[in-house]
Design an enzyme around this catalytic site. Structure first.
Site, PDB file in Angstrom:
ATOM      1  CB  THR A   8      -0.947   0.130   1.340  1.00 57.70           C
ATOM      2  OG1 THR A   8      -0.245  -0.194   2.424  1.00 57.70           O
ATOM      3  CG2 THR A   8      -1.975  -1.072   1.082  1.00 57.70           C
ATOM      4  CD  GLN A  50      -1.770 -13.709   2.505  1.00 53.31           C
ATOM      5  OE1 GLN A  50      -3.196 -13.895   2.253  1.00 53.31           O
ATOM      6  NE2 GLN A  50      -1.145 -12.996   3.198  1.00 53.31           N
ATOM      7  CG  HIS A  95      -2.684 -15.743  -3.192  1.00 52.09           C
ATOM      8  ND1 HIS A  95      -3.337 -14.878  -2.397  1.00 52.09           N
ATOM      9  CD2 HIS A  95      -3.035 -17.096  -2.668  1.00 52.09           C
ATOM     10  CE1 HIS A  95      -3.731 -15.480  -1.355  1.00 52.09           C
ATOM     11  NE2 HIS A  95      -3.571 -16.898  -1.536  1.00 52.09           N
TER      12      HIS A  95
HETATM   13  P1  CNA Z   1      -6.161  -7.686   2.876  1.00 43.65           P
HETATM   14  O1  CNA Z   1      -7.231  -8.435   3.390  1.00 43.65           O
HETATM   15  O2  CNA Z   1      -6.552  -6.443   1.827  1.00 43.65           O
HETATM   16  O3  CNA Z   1      -5.422  -6.656   4.213  1.00 43.65           O
HETATM   17  C1  CNA Z   1      -4.487  -5.946   4.059  1.00 43.65           C
HETATM   18  C2  CNA Z   1      -3.915  -5.718   5.966  1.00 43.65           C
HETATM   19  O4  CNA Z   1      -2.970  -4.890   5.529  1.00 43.65           O
HETATM   20  C3  CNA Z   1      -4.991  -4.785   6.320  1.00 43.65           C
HETATM   21  O5  CNA Z   1      -5.047  -5.625   7.723  1.00 43.65           O
HETATM   22  C4  CNA Z   1      -4.255  -3.724   6.518  1.00 43.65           C
HETATM   23  O6  CNA Z   1      -4.788  -2.956   7.908  1.00 43.65           O
HETATM   24  C5  CNA Z   1      -2.724  -3.783   6.558  1.00 43.65           C
HETATM   25  N1  CNA Z   1      -2.350  -2.780   6.017  1.00 43.65           N
HETATM   26  C6  CNA Z   1      -2.507  -1.739   4.905  1.00 43.65           C
HETATM   27  N2  CNA Z   1      -1.378  -1.053   4.558  1.00 43.65           N
HETATM   28  C7  CNA Z   1      -0.548  -1.208   5.640  1.00 43.65           C
HETATM   29  C8  CNA Z   1       0.718  -0.835   5.870  1.00 43.65           C
HETATM   30  N3  CNA Z   1       1.427   0.231   5.154  1.00 43.65           N
HETATM   31  N4  CNA Z   1       1.559  -1.427   6.670  1.00 43.65           N
HETATM   32  C9  CNA Z   1       0.945  -2.439   7.511  1.00 43.65           C
HETATM   33  N5  CNA Z   1      -0.246  -2.912   7.304  1.00 43.65           N
HETATM   34  C10 CNA Z   1      -0.844  -2.565   6.235  1.00 43.65           C
HETATM   35  O7  CNA Z   1      -4.949  -8.094   2.016  1.00 43.65           O
HETATM   36  P2  CNA Z   1      -4.298  -9.623   2.182  1.00 43.65           P
HETATM   37  O8  CNA Z   1      -3.152  -9.832   1.625  1.00 43.65           O
HETATM   38  O9  CNA Z   1      -4.316 -10.127   3.680  1.00 43.65           O
HETATM   39  O10 CNA Z   1      -5.412 -10.495   1.616  1.00 43.65           O
HETATM   40  C11 CNA Z   1      -5.357 -11.619   0.863  1.00 43.65           C
HETATM   41  C12 CNA Z   1      -5.538 -11.123  -0.713  1.00 43.65           C
HETATM   42  C13 CNA Z   1      -5.383  -9.664  -1.230  1.00 43.65           C
HETATM   43  C14 CNA Z   1      -4.688 -11.804  -1.573  1.00 43.65           C
HETATM   44  O11 CNA Z   1      -5.179 -12.752  -2.176  1.00 43.65           O
HETATM   45  C15 CNA Z   1      -3.789 -10.800  -2.588  1.00 43.65           C
HETATM   46  O12 CNA Z   1      -3.619 -11.386  -3.707  1.00 43.65           O
HETATM   47  C16 CNA Z   1      -4.947  -9.794  -2.540  1.00 43.65           C
HETATM   48  N6  CNA Z   1      -4.339  -8.606  -3.075  1.00 43.65           N
HETATM   49  C17 CNA Z   1      -3.001  -8.251  -3.342  1.00 43.65           C
HETATM   50  C18 CNA Z   1      -2.648  -6.999  -3.636  1.00 43.65           C
HETATM   51  C19 CNA Z   1      -1.235  -6.973  -4.237  1.00 43.65           C
HETATM   52  O13 CNA Z   1      -0.551  -7.875  -4.856  1.00 43.65           O
HETATM   53  N7  CNA Z   1      -0.491  -5.948  -3.834  1.00 43.65           N
HETATM   54  C20 CNA Z   1      -3.318  -5.950  -3.806  1.00 43.65           C
HETATM   55  C21 CNA Z   1      -4.756  -6.134  -3.391  1.00 43.65           C
HETATM   56  C22 CNA Z   1      -5.228  -7.405  -2.943  1.00 43.65           C
END
Ligand code: CNA
Length: 250
Positions: free
Chosen positions: A38, A115, A133
């Site tokens: 993010t 992930q 993933h």
């Molecule tokens: P999620 O469920 O969206 O959780 C993300 C977590 O990260 C949340 O609990 C937030 O509070 C926390 N968070 C956000 N920004 C920060 C930061 N700067 N520092 C620390 N913590 C932070 O995402 P998960 O990865 O847990 O869920 C799994 C899915 C989301 C997977 O299948 C991924 O493929 C999928 N995904 C991936 C991407 C990517 O590749 N960048 C983007 C969006 C979704």
């Protein structure tokens, strides 16, 4: 959060404790999720400005599912290209990715298990990356299995098509699809043998990936996540701050 802690016989904050654990270890494993990226500008799913909070006809996890790809490929690729591929290929690694790559080069970190599908760990220089993933960077025809680059997907008009007439699909594990068993068993192996396990930027709600935490057998389980997770109670150290900012202080 700066919880007081009397480990090491003195008053240390959580960042200092984490720094000590990292300095002393040559067997760190990192397990992360969308929150790691993010700070590079890629929205996650569940944060306040994550993709869940944006308005679509369907929730993101419905769109990036096997059924949706088969039944509504046009809408699948519209969302996938705009919300997942474009941010991934237009973003740069942040301090979290950079530090992990540095620790691997220094021989301290054994593996990054992610992930994420954005490829930013490799862009930062990490070599041993287990992509639970899959990745936007690999794509293949669902009929003849010819491999395609991400540019073939993003530059296609609408649904990307193979010369054989099949659909070029991402080598990404969609909802309803199984994880690669070889990648999963390697991840289990690294986690169960890790000295320090750092989990960061994941809500730990997507299974089976989230269940990996149960394989850790050590006493240095660190959770660095902006929001609370249901697994906070299992961790030896919990830091509710931005992971890029935390890692830049290590
Ligand atoms: P999620 O469920 O969206 O959780 C993300 C977590 O990260 C949340 O609990 C937030 O509070 C926390 N968070 C956000 N920004 C920060 C930061 N700067 N520092 C620390 N913590 C932070 O995402 P998960 O990865 O847990 O869920 C799994 C899915 C989301 C997977 O299948 C991924 O493929 C999928 N995904 C991936 C991407 C990517 O590749 N960048 C983007 C969006 C979704």
């Amino acid at each position: 959060m700066q919880r007081e802690n009397w480990l090491y016989g003195g008053l240390m904050n959580n960042i200092d404790i984490l720094k000590n654990w990292i300095d002393e270890s040559d067997n760190i494993v990192f397990f992360g999720g969308a929150g790691v990226s993010t700070e590079s500008g890629i929205p996650d799913f569940r944060s306040v400005d994550g993709l869940y909070k944006q308005k679509y006809k369907y929730p993101p996890e419905t769109i990036v599912s096997h059924t949706f790809l088969k039944q509504k490929p046009g809408e699948f690729f519209e969302f996938y290209k705009e919300k997942m591929v474009a941010p991934a290929i237009n973003s740069k690694p942040n301090m979290a990715h950079e530090k992990l790559a540095q620790w691997e080069k220094e021989g301290k970190l054994k593996a990054v298990i992610t992930q994420n599908i954005d490829g930013l760990h490799q862009a930062a220089g990490s070599e041993n990356v287990l992509e639970l993933h899959g990745t936007v960077h690999k794509n293949y025809c669902d009929r003849c299995y010819k491999q395609y680059k991400v540019s073939d997907v993003i530059n296609a008009d609408g649904i990307p098509k193979c010369e054989c007439g099949g659909t070029i699909r991402p080598d990404v594990v969609l909802y309803e699809e199984g994880l690669d068993s070889d990648v999963m068993s390697k991840a289990i192996n690294y986690i169960s043998n890790a000295d320090v396990l750092i989990i960061g930027g994941t809500s730990l709600v997507v299974y089976p990936a989230a269940g990996l935490i149960r394989y850790y057998r050590g006493n240095k389980l660190v959770l660095v996540n902006l929001s609370e997770t249901s697994q906070d109670g299992f961790a030896d150290l919990v830091i509710h701050e931005k992971i890029g900012e935390v890692f830049s202080r290590l």
